[in-house]
Structure formats: structure tokens, C-alpha cells
Design an enzyme around this catalytic site. Structure first.
Site, PDB file in Angstrom:
ATOM      1  N   ASP A  49       0.836  -1.203   0.000  1.00 62.70           N
ATOM      2  CA  ASP A  49       0.000   0.000   0.000  1.00 62.70           C
ATOM      3  C   ASP A  49       0.873   1.257   0.000  1.00 62.70           C
ATOM      4  OD1 ASP A  49       0.909  -0.074   2.589  1.00 62.70           O
ATOM      5  OD2 ASP A  49      -1.055   0.115   3.536  1.00 62.70           O
ATOM      6  N   GLU A 187       9.597  -4.255   9.811  1.00 64.19           N
ATOM      7  CA  GLU A 187       9.942  -2.934   9.263  1.00 64.19           C
ATOM      8  C   GLU A 187      10.416  -1.998  10.379  1.00 64.19           C
ATOM      9  OE1 GLU A 187       7.081  -1.002   6.681  1.00 64.19           O
ATOM     10  OE2 GLU A 187       8.306   0.817   6.579  1.00 64.19           O
TER      11      GLU A 187
END
Ligand code: KIV
Length: 274
Positions: A49, A187
Site C-alpha cells: 500500500d 519494518e
């Protein structure tokens, strides 16, 4: 695998089976031509996204819709034949209930032909992962810095600076692993914590801004190609595409303004009677 070999995609069990055997190479892709260029070099293409920011110029991923993800997912599946294609479930498409997550996943898989979905999963969503996996939806988890939580966090902030945060990220990764995810993106996680998590979970960890000790790595392709002047600290640039595009546009504009484009070879001339 060569482009000319029998087209067969990498499978979810193959990705899982690479842990501890071979580093897993992953990149994002959003369009068919770029997917086609990356396909033979990677095991996994993620329609992230991040496309909200990278392609559509949005400030954060929270405005990205399921329809946007499906449109780009279709393009990436069309452009590739080797890599496993994973599509992100965007903000608002999976958090309300297990059923909402299932319906969104089924739409994404049926309408794009992708093999798996990724969801940003805190501990609270581990049971959603289990619900999906038990019903045949392969799920990639995503813990640590979760871009969809940008407004809760007050920015894109790396995780693992204090003991509470380290314990939380570790618990999230273990919960997602136990829930049956086939891989977990880590992440923006402190390098030593990413290594501890990689040892603690059974499935491959895919690092971005994490550690070379992860089982694989992913980058946003446009970042590593040098499309943007400013990129996060963890990005390594492998090309300077942004500059090449600007240079090409400068030369094209000069040719048009100078009347040298199009030239003789670039126009149609029909011979009389031909
Ligand atoms: O949206 C995305 O591109 C991602 C990667 C950065 C892992 O989630």
C-alpha cells in the site's frame, strides 16, 4: 529461474521452506512493466500500500482503498509469471471483524489472481491471521513500524528503542507466527531485535530497515531505483532513475522548442500514388 523456463510461480510453502537455507529476495511492484522487469530476479513481489505515496502522491497509506490495491494487483499479476505475488490489505479493509478481513482477502485473491495477502498485524490482529489461514488465505504478517499506524504513532518511527517496545514487537511477531502467517515483514526494527525475532519465529522474516540477519529483504522499488530525492536511511540506491527521467525531459523539451523534434526519421511521408 530464466524468463524462458516453464512459467511456474514460487509457492507459499517454498517461501516458508527457504528459512535458514537461502536469503529471500523481495521487492515492491505496482505496474505490469516494472513487475515484468523484476520478476526473474526476486522470489516475491509485494503490491504494497506504499503505492499510495509512491504512485498516487498521497502523504500516508491510510487513504489507499481496496479498489486501488486490486487494480495494481491485477497489473502486477499480469506482468509477472515467476514470483509469488502478495497484495497488501489496506487500512480499513480488515480490522473491523474476521469476516471483513476474509471478504477483503477473497476479493483481492479472486480479482487479482495473487497468491497471498499481507496485513499489518499487531498482537491484537493475530486471531484475524489465524481465521484467514484456517480458511485458505495465505497471510504475510507485518510488525514493527506499521505505516498504517502513522497517526497513532505520530509519524513513521522505528521500533525497539526501549525494553517495553522491544517486548511488544517480539510478542507481536511470535503471535503472528503462532497464528500461521507464512512470513513476517519486520519494518524499522532495531537490528539486534530483528535478529532475535528471526531466531524466535519458525517462519522467514523479511527485513526493511531491520537487519541483514533477517531471512530476506524487501525495499520499495522506486526508492532503490532513485525515483525520489529523499528516502529513509535504510534505503540503498541502485540506480538514479529520477535524474534520468528529468534529463530526458530536459532534452526532449529543448528539441521540441528548438524545432528539431520530430526529425525526418520520425514523421510519415507518403509518396504520391504510393
Ligand atoms: O507497503 C509496502 O510497500 C510495504 C513494504 C514496505 C514492506 O509494506
Amino acid at each position: 529461474m530464466s524468463k524462458h523456463a516453464e512459467a511456474r510461480r514460487v509457492t507459499v510453502p517454498e517461501i516458508r521452506g527457504l528459512k535458514g537455507r537461502q536469503k529471500i529476495v523481495c521487492l515492491t511492484a505496482y505496474t505490469a512493466p516494472v513487475a515484468a522487469l523484476l520478476d526473474e530476479h526476486v522470489e516475491l513481489l509485494l503490491v504494497g500500500d506504499s503505492l499510495g505515496m509512491v504512485i498516487h502522491g498521497l502523504p500516508t497509506p491510510t487513504a489507499v482503498t481496496l479498489d486501488m490495491m486490486i487494480l495494481h494487483g491485477q497489473a502486477v499479476v499480469r506482468g509477472s509469471s515467476h514470483a509469488l505475488v502478495v497484495v497488501d490489505l489496506p487500512f480499513g479493509s480488515f480490522e473491523a471483524s474476521h469476516e471483513q478481513a476474509f471478504r477483503s482477502s477473497v476479493r483481492v485473491m479472486q480479482e487479482t489472481g495473487c497468491q497471498a495477502v499481507k496485513i499489518e498485524t499487531g498482537e491484537a490482529l493475530a486471531d484475524t491471521v489465524a481465521f484467514l489461514v484456517q480458511r485458505g488465505v495465505p497471510v504475510m504478517g507485518h510488525v514493527g513500524l506499521r505505516p498504517q499506524a502513522v497517526h497513532i504513532d505520530g509519524g513513521f518511527k522505528a521500533k525497539g528503542r526501549n525494553q517495553d517496545e522491544r517486548a511488544r514487537v517480539m510478542a507481536e511477531a511470535k503471535a503472528v507466527d503462532a497464528a500461521g502467517a507464512f512470513a513476517i515483514v519486520l519494518e524499522g526494527v532495531a537490528a539486534d531485535l530483528a535478529e532475535e525475532i528471526t531466531r524466535a519465529v519458525r517462519v522467514p522474516t523479511i527485513g526493511i530497515g531491520a537487519s541483514p540477519g533477517c531471512d530476506g529483504q524487501i525495499l520499495v522499488t522506486d526508492d532503490m531505483l532513485g525515483m525520489f530525492e529523499r528516502t529513509p536511511k535504510f534505503v540503498r540506491r541502485y540506480a538514479d532513475i529520477g535524474r534520468s527521467i528529468a534529463d530526458a525531459a530536459t532534452r526532449y523539451a529543448a528539441d521540441v522548442r528548438g524545432g528539431t523534434f520530430p526529425g525526418d526519421a520520425e514523421v510519415y511521408r507518403f509518396k504520391p500514388g504510393g
